[in-house]
Design a protein around this motif. Sequence first.
Motif, PDB file in Angstrom:
ATOM      1  N   VAL A   1     -32.783 -38.905  59.120  1.00 51.37           N
ATOM      2  CA  VAL A   1     -33.118 -40.106  59.880  1.00 51.37           C
ATOM      3  C   VAL A   1     -33.890 -39.758  61.157  1.00 51.37           C
ATOM      4  CG1 VAL A   1     -31.055 -40.448  61.303  1.00 51.37           C
ATOM      5  CG2 VAL A   1     -32.248 -42.421  60.401  1.00 51.37           C
TER       6      VAL A   1
ATOM      7  N   LYS B   1     -30.071 -52.145  55.178  1.00 50.85           N
ATOM      8  CA  LYS B   1     -30.111 -52.859  53.902  1.00 50.85           C
ATOM      9  C   LYS B   1     -29.458 -54.232  54.054  1.00 50.85           C
ATOM     10  CE  LYS B   1     -29.934 -48.673  51.091  1.00 50.85           C
ATOM     11  NZ  LYS B   1     -31.194 -48.736  50.345  1.00 50.85           N
TER      12      LYS B   1
ATOM     13  N   THR C   1     -27.763 -57.270  58.506  1.00 49.72           N
ATOM     14  CA  THR C   1     -26.881 -57.415  59.646  1.00 49.72           C
ATOM     15  C   THR C   1     -26.107 -56.125  59.888  1.00 49.72           C
ATOM     16  OG1 THR C   1     -26.653 -59.725  59.053  1.00 49.72           O
ATOM     17  CG2 THR C   1     -25.061 -58.862  60.615  1.00 49.72           C
ATOM     18  N   THR C   2     -25.986 -55.763  61.163  1.00 51.06           N
ATOM     19  CA  THR C   2     -25.186 -54.599  61.529  1.00 51.06           C
ATOM     20  C   THR C   2     -24.084 -55.037  62.480  1.00 51.06           C
ATOM     21  OG1 THR C   2     -26.715 -54.164  63.323  1.00 51.06           O
ATOM     22  CG2 THR C   2     -27.065 -52.915  61.310  1.00 51.06           C
TER      23      THR C   2
ATOM     24  N   LEU D   1     -28.313 -36.872  59.346  1.00 52.01           N
ATOM     25  CA  LEU D   1     -28.899 -37.051  60.674  1.00 52.01           C
ATOM     26  C   LEU D   1     -30.336 -36.519  60.715  1.00 52.01           C
ATOM     27  CD1 LEU D   1     -27.749 -38.304  63.198  1.00 52.01           C
ATOM     28  CD2 LEU D   1     -27.357 -36.017  64.078  1.00 52.01           C
TER      29      LEU D   1
ATOM     30  N   GLY E   1     -27.469 -44.226  49.950  1.00 53.02           N
ATOM     31  CA  GLY E   1     -28.168 -45.227  50.747  1.00 53.02           C
ATOM     32  C   GLY E   1     -27.253 -46.222  51.429  1.00 53.02           C
ATOM     33  N   HIS E   2     -26.284 -46.755  50.661  1.00 57.61           N
ATOM     34  CA  HIS E   2     -25.404 -47.781  51.223  1.00 57.61           C
ATOM     35  C   HIS E   2     -24.245 -47.173  51.987  1.00 57.61           C
ATOM     36  CE1 HIS E   2     -26.418 -51.890  50.555  1.00 57.61           C
ATOM     37  NE2 HIS E   2     -26.558 -51.795  49.255  1.00 57.61           N
ATOM     38  N   MET E   3     -23.507 -46.278  51.287  1.00 54.22           N
ATOM     39  CA  MET E   3     -22.242 -45.807  51.857  1.00 54.22           C
ATOM     40  C   MET E   3     -22.503 -44.893  53.055  1.00 54.22           C
ATOM     41  SD  MET E   3     -19.017 -44.246  49.778  1.00 54.22           S
ATOM     42  CE  MET E   3     -19.025 -45.355  48.377  1.00 54.22           C
ATOM     43  N   MET E   4     -23.317 -43.864  52.854  1.00 54.46           N
ATOM     44  CA  MET E   4     -23.516 -42.887  53.924  1.00 54.46           C
ATOM     45  C   MET E   4     -24.521 -43.400  54.957  1.00 54.46           C
ATOM     46  SD  MET E   4     -22.214 -39.617  52.842  1.00 54.46           S
ATOM     47  CE  MET E   4     -21.522 -38.966  51.386  1.00 54.46           C
TER      48      MET E   4
ATOM     49  N   MET F   1     -23.356 -47.012  56.428  1.00 52.34           N
ATOM     50  CA  MET F   1     -22.232 -47.020  57.367  1.00 52.34           C
ATOM     51  C   MET F   1     -22.569 -46.239  58.634  1.00 52.34           C
ATOM     52  SD  MET F   1     -19.055 -46.816  54.669  1.00 52.34           S
ATOM     53  CE  MET F   1     -17.775 -46.476  55.854  1.00 52.34           C
ATOM     54  N   MET F   2     -23.423 -45.228  58.492  1.00 49.77           N
ATOM     55  CA  MET F   2     -23.863 -44.480  59.679  1.00 49.77           C
ATOM     56  C   MET F   2     -24.556 -45.411  60.673  1.00 49.77           C
ATOM     57  SD  MET F   2     -26.495 -41.234  59.737  1.00 49.77           S
ATOM     58  CE  MET F   2     -27.974 -42.082  59.228  1.00 49.77           C
ATOM     59  N   GLN F   3     -25.305 -46.392  60.146  1.00 47.92           N
ATOM     60  CA  GLN F   3     -26.034 -47.323  61.017  1.00 47.92           C
ATOM     61  C   GLN F   3     -25.227 -48.586  61.297  1.00 47.92           C
ATOM     62  OE1 GLN F   3     -30.537 -47.185  59.783  1.00 47.92           O
ATOM     63  NE2 GLN F   3     -29.316 -46.997  57.945  1.00 47.92           N
ATOM     64  N   THR F   4     -23.969 -48.621  60.907  1.00 48.21           N
ATOM     65  CA  THR F   4     -23.039 -49.762  61.008  1.00 48.21           C
ATOM     66  C   THR F   4     -23.565 -51.011  60.296  1.00 48.21           C
ATOM     67  OG1 THR F   4     -23.785 -50.802  63.089  1.00 48.21           O
ATOM     68  CG2 THR F   4     -22.262 -48.928  63.282  1.00 48.21           C
ATOM     69  N   ALA F   5     -24.225 -50.811  59.148  1.00 46.67           N
ATOM     70  CA  ALA F   5     -24.689 -51.954  58.360  1.00 46.67           C
ATOM     71  C   ALA F   5     -23.507 -52.636  57.677  1.00 46.67           C
ATOM     72  CB  ALA F   5     -25.697 -51.502  57.318  1.00 46.67           C
ATOM     73  N   VAL F   6     -23.437 -53.958  57.822  1.00 46.99           N
ATOM     74  CA  VAL F   6     -22.373 -54.730  57.171  1.00 46.99           C
ATOM     75  C   VAL F   6     -22.396 -54.482  55.663  1.00 46.99           C
ATOM     76  CG1 VAL F   6     -21.622 -57.081  56.639  1.00 46.99           C
ATOM     77  CG2 VAL F   6     -22.278 -56.485  58.970  1.00 46.99           C
ATOM     78  N   SER F   7     -23.623 -54.427  55.083  1.00 49.41           N
ATOM     79  CA  SER F   7     -23.747 -54.195  53.641  1.00 49.41           C
ATOM     80  C   SER F   7     -23.151 -52.844  53.239  1.00 49.41           C
ATOM     81  CB  SER F   7     -25.214 -54.274  53.224  1.00 49.41           C
ATOM     82  OG  SER F   7     -26.003 -53.371  53.989  1.00 49.41           O
TER      83      SER F   7
ATOM     84  N   TYR G   1     -20.538 -51.159  54.676  1.00 49.43           N
ATOM     85  CA  TYR G   1     -19.070 -51.219  54.648  1.00 49.43           C
ATOM     86  C   TYR G   1     -18.579 -51.982  53.419  1.00 49.43           C
ATOM     87  CZ  TYR G   1     -19.325 -49.882  59.595  1.00 49.43           C
ATOM     88  OH  TYR G   1     -19.582 -49.235  60.767  1.00 49.43           O
TER      89      TYR G   1
ATOM     90  N   PRO H   1     -33.618 -42.908  56.585  1.00 50.39           N
ATOM     91  CA  PRO H   1     -32.316 -42.663  55.961  1.00 50.39           C
ATOM     92  C   PRO H   1     -32.467 -42.235  54.495  1.00 50.39           C
ATOM     93  CG  PRO H   1     -32.277 -44.729  57.174  1.00 50.39           C
ATOM     94  CD  PRO H   1     -33.702 -44.267  57.162  1.00 50.39           C
TER      95      PRO H   1
ATOM     96  N   MET I   1     -27.401 -57.740  53.216  1.00 53.97           N
ATOM     97  CA  MET I   1     -26.127 -58.091  52.581  1.00 53.97           C
ATOM     98  C   MET I   1     -26.350 -59.338  51.728  1.00 53.97           C
ATOM     99  SD  MET I   1     -23.048 -57.380  52.047  1.00 53.97           S
ATOM    100  CE  MET I   1     -22.010 -58.305  50.908  1.00 53.97           C
TER     101      MET I   1
ATOM    102  N   SER J   1     -22.928 -40.840  62.670  1.00 56.83           N
ATOM    103  CA  SER J   1     -23.052 -42.124  63.359  1.00 56.83           C
ATOM    104  C   SER J   1     -22.966 -41.947  64.874  1.00 56.83           C
ATOM    105  CB  SER J   1     -21.964 -43.075  62.862  1.00 56.83           C
ATOM    106  OG  SER J   1     -22.229 -44.386  63.284  1.00 56.83           O
TER     107      SER J   1
END
Lengths: 187, 188
Positions: free
Chosen positions: A21, B71, B144-145, A18, A149-152, A155-161, A163, A26, B73, B51
């Motif tokens: 960011v 990032k 996309t989010t 947090l 970068g991706h996982m933490m 997912m914190m920013q609800t990025a589809v990539s 998850y 991030p 997808m 989050s």
Amino acid sequence: MKEWTWFQAGLALAASFLLAVVLVKPIGVSTQFVILDGMMASTIDASLVVVDDSTSSGYASSNAYLNKSGGKYAANIAKPLNYGLVFVVAMFGGGLLSRMLRKEKSPRQIPEVHEARYGNKAWPRYVAAFVGGQIVLWGARLAGGCTSGHMMSGMMQTAVSGYLFAAAAFVVALPTAFLVYKKKGGA
Amino acid sequence: MEILLAILLGAGFGFVLERAQASDPDKIIGMLTLRDLHLMKAIFFAIGLSSLLLFAGIGIGFISISHLSIKAMYPGVLLGGALLGLGWALAGFCPGTGIVAAGRGRKDAWIFLLGGLVGAWIFTLQYSFLEKIGLFNPWWGGKTTLVDTGAKGATALLEGKGSLLLALALGAVMLVIAKLLPLRPGQK
């Protein structure tokens, strides 16, 4: 020394992500492996990264990856004293600091799970670490980020990539860990 | 100023990863073999809480959305994620925790970082080819989010008022998962 509980660890990790960011951007790590590689390569081949006023970063590279996004990576290789690389070097310092504040200065060198199955010779562990490192960073660059970068952060920013990256990583990591490190003769 | 922040935030993050035991391969493999979920609980809790606070902070205007970064997808995210999972389970390190463990004084972490530099360079040389075969072609619009973050260049699957509620709900669900997961499955 008493170790942190999962709750304390979670609080501290959340604060790290947090704060990053809120103050800057991030957290991300794996890009810097490419930057460090590029710095080494450009001492051997000076033409790898060149000044180029026509790009948005002011630098260009003969390598397509270093040249992408307006020569962003090329610029970071030419001028490495920037946020991303300093952050990652400071992470090393954080590990060192934690070591100095611990009573137990020398950590375990070969993981218990490795020793239980493959014995206490150092080289099989080094082979696993080296091959693992190659696969991890190749994969992280293809994915455009790693666990941080991706996982933490993702997912914190609800990025589809974020998850989907996490799902792909765990779907492969769980069976691999079971196959490689499950103790002989049962769980 | 930014360099000073890089030093403070980086050192703080490195210290926290070490104290959370995330840079200990035994803890990583313990998690992946479902014997010791200390780290999984900590990670779920950390993502859920950060989050929640992030979206609450954006909601009240405390956090600038210009700091967000989404990032894209594309198929390489799945393939790359799977490979990262493979190497992670084999070595017990990911890029960040490998660096921290090297600082902690682990020789195997130094070897991991060496392998990482080799892997990253091989990728750098292969990038043109990988791009040509379509591994970086965006899926679903790329950046996309689930929730409307307002981040630059990103699109949200859900927009409007319900979006913030979904963000808070997702964060809360992760906190609940963190609490409910057993610390040591199979042990009474």
